[in-house]
Design an enzyme around this catalytic site. Structure first.
Site, PDB file in Angstrom:
ATOM      1  N   SER A 123       1.031  -1.153   0.157  1.00  0.00           N
ATOM      2  CA  SER A 123      -0.006  -0.031   0.088  1.00  0.00           C
ATOM      3  C   SER A 123       1.102   1.183   0.161  1.00  0.00           C
ATOM      4  O   SER A 123       2.147   1.364   0.352  1.00  0.00           O
ATOM      5  CB  SER A 123      -0.767  -0.156   1.250  1.00  0.00           C
ATOM      6  OG  SER A 123      -1.404   1.350   1.381  1.00  0.00           O
TER       7      SER A 123
ATOM      8  N   TYR B 299      -2.077  -0.735  10.889  1.00  0.00           N
ATOM      9  CA  TYR B 299      -2.090  -0.807   9.091  1.00  0.00           C
ATOM     10  C   TYR B 299      -0.919  -0.311   8.589  1.00  0.00           C
ATOM     11  O   TYR B 299      -0.220  -0.974   7.857  1.00  0.00           O
ATOM     12  CB  TYR B 299      -3.523  -0.098   8.619  1.00  0.00           C
ATOM     13  CG  TYR B 299      -3.446  -0.366   7.407  1.00  0.00           C
ATOM     14  CD1 TYR B 299      -3.848  -1.664   6.720  1.00  0.00           C
ATOM     15  CD2 TYR B 299      -3.366   0.586   6.444  1.00  0.00           C
ATOM     16  CE1 TYR B 299      -4.064  -1.870   5.304  1.00  0.00           C
ATOM     17  CE2 TYR B 299      -3.470   0.470   4.896  1.00  0.00           C
ATOM     18  CZ  TYR B 299      -3.671  -0.657   4.309  1.00  0.00           C
ATOM     19  OH  TYR B 299      -4.089  -0.849   3.325  1.00  0.00           O
TER      20      TYR B 299
END
Length: 247
Positions: A137, A151
């Site tokens: 990501s 995350y």
């Protein structure tokens, strides 16, 4: 690609499903996986692909899945691990970070890639050919817009794992790369995040993107198709940002 067997995980989400569809269209024999349940069954039906369920955060479950796939279809020589995400969590202040929630995010975003690689690499070494693609990501390269500490940390860890696996496995004919998507509306979690920005926040995000538009799951699938193909044989240890350009 017609000689290749691919395992694509996380197909309940839009990115995983798009990657599975693209690799199948390119000629690979694709098996898909996610947590057991109606969502996986529905995704497999839509894709027209065989599915084997597994809890990717459990090494025993991963090895059982790989054994079943190998028996039924042959040993996969392509792995695209698109499983991940925020596990229905939201951003909190540092003082409110919960230890169990932290570990849940690491299990699906980092541990899963380790366990899958451990299970699949021995067969790849035997044939001297393999492709592993992780889905990291932009949050693995910079702070996350989600505000979720776990995350961001997990995606950074996945980038590190990708590079370490590349160093170890490249000599065996196995390339290991990661795709770092920008903001893509690919599942309910990203839709909720997008809606929470409101019109002003959405406009600010779009203006940070050089192409001035959001990407699609198919954009990520195109990158995965390249990295798992024959022409990417001398590309390894790379993090490919597919994000339209981010300022």
């Amino acid at each position: 690609m017609t000689a290749r067997i691919a395992l694509v995980t996380g197909v309940v989400g839009g990115i995983g499903a798009a990657i599975a569809a693209r690799l199948a269209r390119d000629g690979a024999k694709v098996i898909v996986s996610d947590l057991a349940g109606a969502a996986l069954d529905s995704a497999a039906d839509r894709l027209g692909l065989s599915a084997v369920a597994a809890d990717l955060g459990d090494p025993a479950s991963v090895h059982q899945m790989v054994q079943q796939i190998t028996t039924d279809h042959g040993a996969p020589d392509i792995l695209v691990n698109a499983a991940g995400g925020v596990c229905n969590q939201v951003g909190t202040p540092l003082e409110q970070v919960d230890a169990d929630a932290w570990h849940r995010i690491f299990a699906v975003n980092v541990d899963a890639s380790l366990y899958l690689s451990q299970a699949l690499v021995p067969a790849m070494k035997t044939t001297g050919w393999g492709r592993i693609v992780t889905i990291s990501s932009g949050a693995g390269l910079r702070p996350s817009l989600t505000g979720i500490h776990a995350y961001t940390a997990a995606k950074h860890a996945l980038v590190g794992l990708t590079k370490q696996l590349s160093l170890e496995l490249g000599q065996h004919g196995i390339t290991v790369n990661s795709i770092a998507p920008g903001f893509i509306l690919s599942n309910p979690a990203t839709q909720r995040q997008w809606d929470a920005y409101g019109p002003e926040g959405q406009a600010q995000l779009i203006n940070r993107i050089h192409t001035r538009k959001l990407g699609t799951a198919e954009d990520i699938a195109a990158a995965a198709a390249f990295l798992t193909g024959a022409e990417a044989g001398w590309i390894s240890g790379q993090i490919l940002s597919v994000d339209g350009g981010i300022t």
